[in-house]
Design an enzyme around this catalytic site. Structure first.
Site, PDB file in Angstrom:
ATOM      1  N   ASP A 260       0.767  -1.245   0.000  1.00  0.00           N
ATOM      2  CA  ASP A 260       0.000   0.000   0.000  1.00  0.00           C
ATOM      3  C   ASP A 260       0.801   1.300   0.000  1.00  0.00           C
ATOM      4  O   ASP A 260       0.374   2.277  -0.581  1.00  0.00           O
ATOM      5  CB  ASP A 260      -0.933   0.029   1.223  1.00  0.00           C
TER       6      ASP A 260
ATOM      7  N   GLU B 244       2.852  -8.332  11.972  1.00  0.00           N
ATOM      8  CA  GLU B 244       2.415  -8.039  10.597  1.00  0.00           C
ATOM      9  C   GLU B 244       3.635  -7.829   9.696  1.00  0.00           C
ATOM     10  O   GLU B 244       3.689  -8.318   8.579  1.00  0.00           O
ATOM     11  CB  GLU B 244       1.539  -6.779  10.598  1.00  0.00           C
TER      12      GLU B 244
HETATM   13  C1  GLC Z   1      -2.408  -4.084   4.521  1.00  0.00           C
HETATM   14  C2  GLC Z   1      -1.434  -4.651   3.511  1.00  0.00           C
HETATM   15  C3  GLC Z   1      -2.147  -5.596   2.570  1.00  0.00           C
HETATM   16  C4  GLC Z   1      -2.843  -6.664   3.397  1.00  0.00           C
HETATM   17  C5  GLC Z   1      -3.743  -6.069   4.478  1.00  0.00           C
HETATM   18  C6  GLC Z   1      -4.283  -7.109   5.445  1.00  0.00           C
HETATM   19  O1  GLC Z   1      -3.392  -3.323   3.917  1.00  0.00           O
HETATM   20  O2  GLC Z   1      -0.798  -3.634   2.807  1.00  0.00           O
HETATM   21  O3  GLC Z   1      -1.253  -6.189   1.676  1.00  0.00           O
HETATM   22  O4  GLC Z   1      -3.597  -7.497   2.577  1.00  0.00           O
HETATM   23  O5  GLC Z   1      -3.009  -5.139   5.232  1.00  0.00           O
HETATM   24  O6  GLC Z   1      -3.235  -7.838   6.014  1.00  0.00           O
END
Ligand code: GLC
Length: 428
Positions: free
Chosen positions: A163, A393
Site C-alpha cells: 500500500d 504483521e
Molecule cells: C495491509 C497490507 C495488505 C494486506 C492487508 C491485510 O493493507 O498492505 O497487503 O492485505 O493489510 O493484512
C-alpha cells in the site's frame, strides 16, 4: 522453540478463524482480505486440507459478476475499521466488498492444494474452483491491461497489496485531494502512527476511492477516470506465476479448452514485464501509465522474478547483485524497499519493513531456480525475525522489531507452510 512457535501459529489461525474465513488480525483488520486468505489457506493445508479449500472457496463467494475478486469482503459491519462498506459504496451481492482487487495468488495455492492429495474429492474441489479463477484472471487481462501490453495496472495503491510503497509517491503527487470529504482514520488508533501512512497519503487514497465510487466501480470506467493508474511489477509477476500454475491445473483437471487462452496470457505478461525493467537501475520498477514515469527504486518486487519463472541471466544476474548488496546493508532480508534509496524507512509500512509472505514467494522462486543459498538466507532470516518478535504483521529489516498488528494470520500461515524448521526435520 520451533515446536512452540508451530503451536502458537496454529492457535493464531484458529483464533482469527471466523468460521470458514479468517481475518488478518483482530482490531486492525476485522474482515476477510483477499491475498491474506490465500496464504492462510496454505497454512491450514499443513494440518487441515478441507479447511484450506474452504478458505479459498469462501473468498470466491465475494467474486463479482465481471470476474473480479475484491480485496476486502465485508461479511458483517465492523465500525472499528475505516474505510468500511458504506464508504466503498459497492452494490455487490451477497455482501458488500471493496471495489478493486489484490494480488492474484489463488491459482498458485490451488495448485499446491490439488497436488497435496490424490483423493477424488480433492480434484473435485479444484475442478469446481477452476472456472472462477479463470474468470478472475480474464478480468485482469481484460480490464487491468486493456491495451494488451502485458504489464498489469492497478487503480489504487491498495490494489497492489504494497500500500505505501515509495514508488507510489510520484503518481500519488498528481492526485487532487480538494474534494475529499472529512473522514476519521481508524488504523492509527490500533497501531503507532509512525508505522502507518502519512495523512497526506491517506487523503490521496481517499480521493482515488471517491473517483472509483463515482464510477460505480465499473472496471472500464474506473481505469479511464482514476487519477492513479500504475503498472506494478509485483502484480504482473504474481499473475504470470499464477497463470503458469493455472495452465498446469487446466491440463490435469481436463480443462483443455482453456489452455490456449492461458498460454496467451503468459506470453503477453512475459513481454509486458520487459517494459517494467529499468535499465538505469537494473531492476523491475513501476510505470506510471498516466505520465510514463518509471519508479526509481529496487523494491522487493524485483526478487519475485524467479517466482514468476523469469530465467534470463541479463535480469537474474543484476538482481542477484542487488540482493547481495542489500543483504550487506540490513540484518534481515528482504526489505520491502532499497535501504540505499532516500525513500527507505525501516519501520514504515511498505517503505522498508520485511513481510513474511513476500519472503515466502521470493524464496520459493529462488529455490525453484536452483539458487538455494539466497533462498535459504531469506528463510532463515524469516525464522530469526519470528523467533525474535513473534507473528507480527511486518518487521524492521534493521533491528528485527515487529511492527503493525500482531498475532497476524498470514505470518503464522507462512511459518507453518514454509519457514518453520520442523518442516526440514520432517523431510529429513
Ligand atoms: C495491509 C497490507 C495488505 C494486506 C492487508 C491485510 O493493507 O498492505 O497487503 O492485505 O493489510 O493484512
Amino acid at each position: 522453540m520451533g515446536a512452540d512457535l508451530d503451536a502458537l501459529a496454529h492457535s493464531i489461525l484458529r483464533d482469527n478463524d471466523q468460521g470458514g474465513y479468517t481475518i488478518p488480525t483482530k482490531g486492525l483488520y476485522p474482515y476477510q482480505w483477499n491475498w491474506d486468505s490465500v496464504f492462510v489457506a496454505m497454512g491450514f493445508a499443513t494440518f487441515d486440507l478441507d479447511r484450506a479449500w474452504q478458505e479459498i472457496e469462501n473468498l470466491f463467494q465475494g467474486q463479482w459478476d465481471d470476474g473480479m475478486v475484491p480485496h476486502i469482503l465485508f461479511r458483517k459491519n465492523d465500525p472499528s475499521y475505516f474505510p468500511g462498506p458504506d464508504i466503498w459504496g459497492t452494490k455487490s451481492e451477497p455482501f458488500p466488498t471493496s471495489g478493486h482487487s489484490q494480488p492474484p495468488v489463488a491459482a498458485t495455492a490451488m495448485r499446491d492444494l490439488f497436488e497435496q492429495s490424490r483423493a477424488p474429492e480433492n480434484a473435485e474441489r479444484a475442478k469446481a474452483l477452476f472456472p472462477k479463477v479463470m474468470a478472475w484472471h480474464r478480468w485482469w487481462a481484460t480490464y487491468r491491461d486493456p491495451k494488451g501490453h502485458g504489464s498489469v495496472a492497478i487503480v489504487h495503491p491498495w490494489e497492489s497489496g504494497r500500500d505505501n510503497l515509495p514508488d507510489w509517491d510520484e503518481p500519488l503527487s498528481n492526485v487532487d485531494t480538494t474534494n475529499v470529504p472529512d473522514y476519521v482514520r481508524k488504523d492509527t488508533s490500533h497501531v503507532a502512527p509512525e508505522m502507518r501512512p502519512l495523512k497526506q497519503d491517506y487523503d490521496r487514497y481517499m480521493a482515488i476511492l471517491t473517483v472509483g465510487k463515482a464510477c460505480g466501480w465499473d472496471p472500464k470506467e474506473t481505469v479511464e477516470k482514476t487519477p492513479f493508474l500504475v503498472a506494478d511489477p509485483a502484480i504482473t509477476m504474481i499473475l504470470l506465476r499464477a497463470n503458469r500454475d493455472l495452465l498446469v491445473l487446466a491440463e490435469k483437471l481436463g480443462y483443455l479448452d482453456a489452455m490456449p487462452e492461458i498460454q496467451g496470457w503468459i506470453e503477453r505478461l512475459e513481454k509486458g514485464l520487459e517494459s517494467l525493467w529499468n535499465p538505469k537501475i537494473q531492476a523491475y520498477v513501476t510505470r506510471n501509465l498516466r505520465t510514463d514515469v518509471l519508479g526509481t527504486g529496487v523494491s522487493s518486487a524485483s526478487f519475485l522474478a524467479s517466482y514468476a519463472g523469469i530465467t534470463d541471466p541479463k535480469v537474474i544476474e543484476p538482481l542477484k547483485a542487488h540482493f547481495d548488496r542489500i543483504a550487506g546493508k540490513v540484518n534481515y532480508m528482504l526489505p520491502s524497499y532499497d535501504p540505499d534509496h532516500p525513500g527507505f524507512e525501516h519501520m514504515r509500512y511498505w517503505r522498508g519493513p520485511v513481510w513474511a509472505v513476500v519472503n515466502y514467494m521470493a524464496s520459493r522462486g529462488m529455490r525453484e531456480a536452483g539458487d538455494h543459498l539466497r533462498s535459504e538466507k531469506i528463510r532463515k532470516d524469516t525464522v530469526r525475525l519470528i523467533q525474535q518478535s513473534g507473528f507480527a504483521e511486518y518487521f524492521s529489516p534493521v533491528d528485527g522489531a515487529g511492527a503493525g498488528g500482531n498475532s497476524f494470520s498470514w505470518t503464522a500461515a507462512v511459518w507453518l507452510a514454509w519457514a518453520t524448521p520442523s518442516l526440514a526435520a520432517k523431510a529429513a
